[in-house]
Design an enzyme around this catalytic site. Structure first.
Site, short mmCIF file in Angstrom:
data_model
loop_
_atom_site.label_atom_id
_atom_site.label_comp_id
_atom_site.label_asym_id
_atom_site.label_seq_id
_atom_site.Cartn_x
_atom_site.Cartn_y
_atom_site.Cartn_z
N GLU A 273 0.79 -1.23 0.00
CA GLU A 273 0.00 0.00 0.00
C GLU A 273 0.82 1.28 0.00
OE1 GLU A 273 0.42 -2.28 2.38
OE2 GLU A 273 0.30 -1.46 4.40
N HIS A 297 -8.04 -4.21 -1.16
CA HIS A 297 -7.28 -4.30 0.10
C HIS A 297 -6.29 -3.13 0.22
CE1 HIS A 297 -5.24 -6.50 3.43
NE2 HIS A 297 -4.17 -5.88 2.95
N GLU A 298 -5.52 -2.92 -0.82
CA GLU A 298 -4.50 -1.86 -0.76
C GLU A 298 -5.15 -0.48 -0.71
OE1 GLU A 298 -1.94 -3.19 0.14
OE2 GLU A 298 -2.17 -5.19 -0.72
N HIS A 301 -6.10 0.33 2.79
CA HIS A 301 -4.98 0.77 3.64
C HIS A 301 -4.81 2.30 3.61
CE1 HIS A 301 -3.02 -2.70 5.36
NE2 HIS A 301 -2.83 -3.31 4.20
N GLU A 320 -3.61 -4.68 9.42
CA GLU A 320 -4.08 -5.72 8.49
C GLU A 320 -5.46 -6.28 8.85
OE1 GLU A 320 -2.78 -5.94 5.70
OE2 GLU A 320 -0.78 -5.10 6.03
N ASP A 378 9.91 -10.24 9.27
CA ASP A 378 9.70 -11.06 8.07
C ASP A 378 9.51 -12.53 8.43
OD1 ASP A 378 9.76 -9.01 6.21
OD2 ASP A 378 11.92 -9.21 5.81
N TYR A 386 -4.10 -10.87 9.96
CA TYR A 386 -5.18 -10.56 9.01
C TYR A 386 -6.47 -11.23 9.45
CZ TYR A 386 -1.47 -9.26 5.64
OH TYR A 386 -0.40 -8.68 5.01
N MET A 567 5.62 -14.55 -2.33
CA MET A 567 5.96 -15.47 -1.24
C MET A 567 4.79 -16.35 -0.81
SD MET A 567 8.77 -13.73 1.18
CE MET A 567 8.05 -12.16 1.57
N1 BES Z 1 1.13 -4.42 3.75
C1 BES Z 1 0.90 -5.70 3.19
C2 BES Z 1 2.13 -6.35 2.64
C3 BES Z 1 3.26 -6.50 3.63
C4 BES Z 1 3.03 -6.83 4.95
C5 BES Z 1 4.55 -6.34 3.22
C6 BES Z 1 4.10 -6.96 5.84
C7 BES Z 1 5.61 -6.48 4.10
C8 BES Z 1 5.38 -6.79 5.42
C9 BES Z 1 -0.18 -5.66 2.10
O1 BES Z 1 -1.18 -4.75 2.33
C10 BES Z 1 -0.85 -7.00 2.05
O2 BES Z 1 -1.43 -7.37 3.03
N2 BES Z 1 -0.78 -7.72 0.94
C11 BES Z 1 -1.41 -8.99 0.76
C12 BES Z 1 -2.66 -8.86 -0.05
C13 BES Z 1 -3.91 -9.05 0.65
C14 BES Z 1 -5.14 -9.04 -0.24
C15 BES Z 1 -4.04 -9.91 1.82
C16 BES Z 1 -0.47 -9.90 -0.01
O3 BES Z 1 0.62 -9.44 -0.39
O4 BES Z 1 -0.79 -11.05 -0.22
ZN ZN Z 2 -2.49 -5.34 3.89
#
Ligand code: BES
Ligand code: ZN
Length: 613
Positions: A273, A297-298, A301, A320, A378, A386, A567
């Protein structure tokens, strides 16, 4: 190990002593050395009367010089020893000033190992014309890009001037202020940016490459290499509708522009986001808009996360959980309504169960409120914040009077905490003060278990199953069938299912004992799942095949984990292959071959999954 800050276990900074209030970046991008060099100008305010130090986070950065911007005088600085993955503490002795505010100039350069950046050669891009560079700062990588107070407890606006080769387009998580020639140097250009809204450092983002855009709405463009820009414009055509729906729930969108950037396949997440410019994986390009919920989702945010921010990675669920909850409201309003929301919620509950099992039901990382002292965020990343967060909010919504009542609360929550960073207790205190007439109801909630209990939540919400039933029934029929008689199945089994329902059907099978090879072969013959473009479906199908030890799936699984680096897909598939001794050597060999061109974070986490290192 040097003491990390009191409020944020992952940062050395001490914002209670002296806090950053503005950042200006002036950097040159050098693709040949894979280095950003230049300076950062940091304005800060002394919070404590006798503050003598400005403490910053720093990782794999070379500091050339630190000066008092006002007098030009050199300032003393001390860079502590590096502690993996947090980097080192940078202590700058403040200049003697009369007021509270200081302005410090740090001349520095990043290293090619910078964990926030991935550098790609032209051959690694779709167009093969220009090199490419992109950042991913969340959770604690901003400190490898710029010396900063790398805690989300601190927010500041930023501006930037980035010099890059003339054929490279630079974008940042900010409003573009133009791109100008450099007098006397026709090989480069300077790109200017401004982010007026105060943001935490994990939202600083930069990308450089051979980028083009298409307009997709009055305040939105989609950017990517030209090879996929039209496909992307089609896929994300609903962006403006999503923005309007989100505004109707949460209040005005304050960031001005909302652009999307489709990254190269190695981008490790589904979406990120970054303000004014959401980053997304190209695996969303299904061709039928079926994966655009990641954009919802983004977009969400922009309120929960970017306006109201968790004040440390321990409270990541505030970002989240709320975003997942509101994202599902946005998509439900745009599409099939409440039944769809409950269907997605049920899917989320399954993901949560899966995550709790993978992490271990007694593991600390299954708690809603985390304790990340000494832990790399990480490593702790999972769907728990979530989906446990979603489940708590859904439970509260039901308990407190339903969607109308709870949506008003969420709006008030955003209004109350916008531009701030908060922790879980501040959220809870606000909930109690907002619902002061319903305290007796709130007191029935087992807060301690919800916040600090491991494993699944104390309450299982009742979700409507009407859209899921058909998926589960088909799955159960496959589980119950005998290998010798699969004649009852036909290609039309899936024809009335939407792609999210197919996803659910596969999810359901993933929760049953592995399928036999005979069934997997038959399923492929009838449903042709290897050919499905939808990456979420493809991923689950490959997982099921590997789990069922179908050797013909090894090659396509290896191809899938090599062609893209998200990932969420790559790690479970590698883990699944590792579990099966027949696939294990090929998986390890494939990883070793891919590793040099993989994204840093993905590579190190997969290495752990494969028990290498
Ligand atoms: N902010 C996150 C991605 C993130 C979290 C990057 C923690 C690094 C550390 C982003 O908003 C996210 O949650 N992306 C999800 C998508 C979602 C629809 C659940 C993803 O990447 O899968
Ligand atoms: Zn997110």
């Amino acid at each position: 190990m040097a003491a990390l800050s009191e409020t944020d276990p992952c940062s050395f900074s001490q914002p209670k002593v002296c806090a950053v209030t503005n950042i200006h970046l002036a950097l040159t991008v050098d693709f040949s050395t894979r280095v950003l060099s230049g300076y950062v100008l940091i304005e800060a305010t002394k919070k404590a009367e006798h503050a003598t130090l400005l403490v910053l986070d720093c990782k794999d950065i070379t500091i050339h010089k630190v000066t008092d911007e006002r007098s030009g005088q050199d300032l003393k600085f001390c860079l502590g020893t590096a502690v993996d993955p947090f980097g080192s503490k940078l202590e700058i002795t403040l200049p003697p000033v009369t007021g509270k505010s200081v302005s410090v100039k740090i001349e520095y350069e990043t290293s090619p190992q910078c964990s926030a950046l991935q550098w790609l050669t032209p051959e690694q891009t779709a167009g093969k014309r220009q090199p490419y560079l992109f950042s991913q700062c969340q959770a604690i990588h901003a400190r490898s890009l710029v010396p900063c107070q790398d805690t989300p407890a601190v927010k500041s606006p930023y501006t930037a001037e980035i010099i890059a080769p003339k054929d490279i387009v630079i974008l940042m998580s900010a409003i573009r202020q133009g791109c100008e020639d450099i007098p006397g140097d026709c090989t480069k250009k300077v790109h200017k940016f401004e982010q007026k809204v105060p943001i935490p450092t994990y939202l600083i983002a930069i990308v450089g490459g051979d980028l083009e855009y298409r307009d997709i709405g009055p305040r939105s463009k989609v950017w990517s290499e030209k090879e996929m820009v039209d496909k992307a414009a089609y896929e994300f055509a609903e962006t403006e509708n999503m923005l309007k729906t989100a505004e109707s729930l949460m209040g005005p969108y304050v960031w001005g522009q909302y652009d999307l950037l489709v990254l190269p396949p190695s981008f490790p997440f589904g979406g990120m986001e970054n303000p004014c410019l959401t980053f997304v994986t190209p695996t969303l390009l299904a061709g039928d808009r079926s994966l655009a919920d990641v954009v919802a989702h983004e977009i969400t945010h922009s309120w929960t996360g970017n306006l109201v921010t968790n004040n440390s990675p321990d409270h990541f669920w505030l970002n989240e959980g709320h975003t997942t909850f509101l994202e599902r409201k946005v998509t439900a309003r745009l599409h099939s309504g409440e039944k769809f929301r409950q269907f997605m919620a049920l899917d989320g509950w399954k993901d949560l169960k899966d995550a709790v099992e993978t992490i271990g039901p007694k593991h600390d990382h299954t708690k809603l409120v985390l304790d990340l002292r000494g832990v790399d965020p990480d490593d702790a990343f999972s769907t728990v914040p979530y989906e446990k967060g979603f489940a708590l909010l859904f439970y509260l919504e039901t308990l407190l009077g339903g969607p109308d009542v709870f949506e008003k609360f969420l709006r008030a929550y955003i209004e109350n905490f916008k531009l701030q960073s908060i922790d879980s207790n501040q959220w809870k205190d606000f909930l109690f003060s907002y619902f002061k007439d319903k305290i007796s109801i709130l007191e029935t909630v087992d807060w301690n278990t919800w916040f600090y209990g491991v494993g699944m939540p104390p309450v299982k919400p009742q979700y409507d199953t009407s859209l899921a039933d058909i998926c589960h029934q088909l799955g159960d029929r496959w589980s119950a069938a005998s290998d010798g008689d699969l004649s009852a199945f036909s290609p039309t089994d899936l024809s009335n299912l939407s792609s999210v329902q197919v996803r659910q059907f596969l999810n359901h099978l993933l929760q049953q004992p592995p399928l036999s090879v005979a069934k997997l072969e038959k399923m492929e013959e009838l449903y042709q799942l290897m050919k499905v473009q939808n990456s979420e479906v493809h991923f689950r199908w490959l997982r099921l095949c590997i789990r069922g030890e179908w050797s013909q799936a090894i090659a396509p699984a290896l191809k899938f984990v090599s062609d893209q680096g998200r990932m969420k897909f790559v790690r479970p598939l590698y883990r699944e292959m590792y579990q099966w001794e027949v696939a294990r050597p090929a998986a390890v060999e494939n990883f070793k071959k891919q590793r040099p061109t993989m994204h840093n974070t993905t590579a190190s986490l997969v290495a752990k999954d494969l028990h290498l290192k």
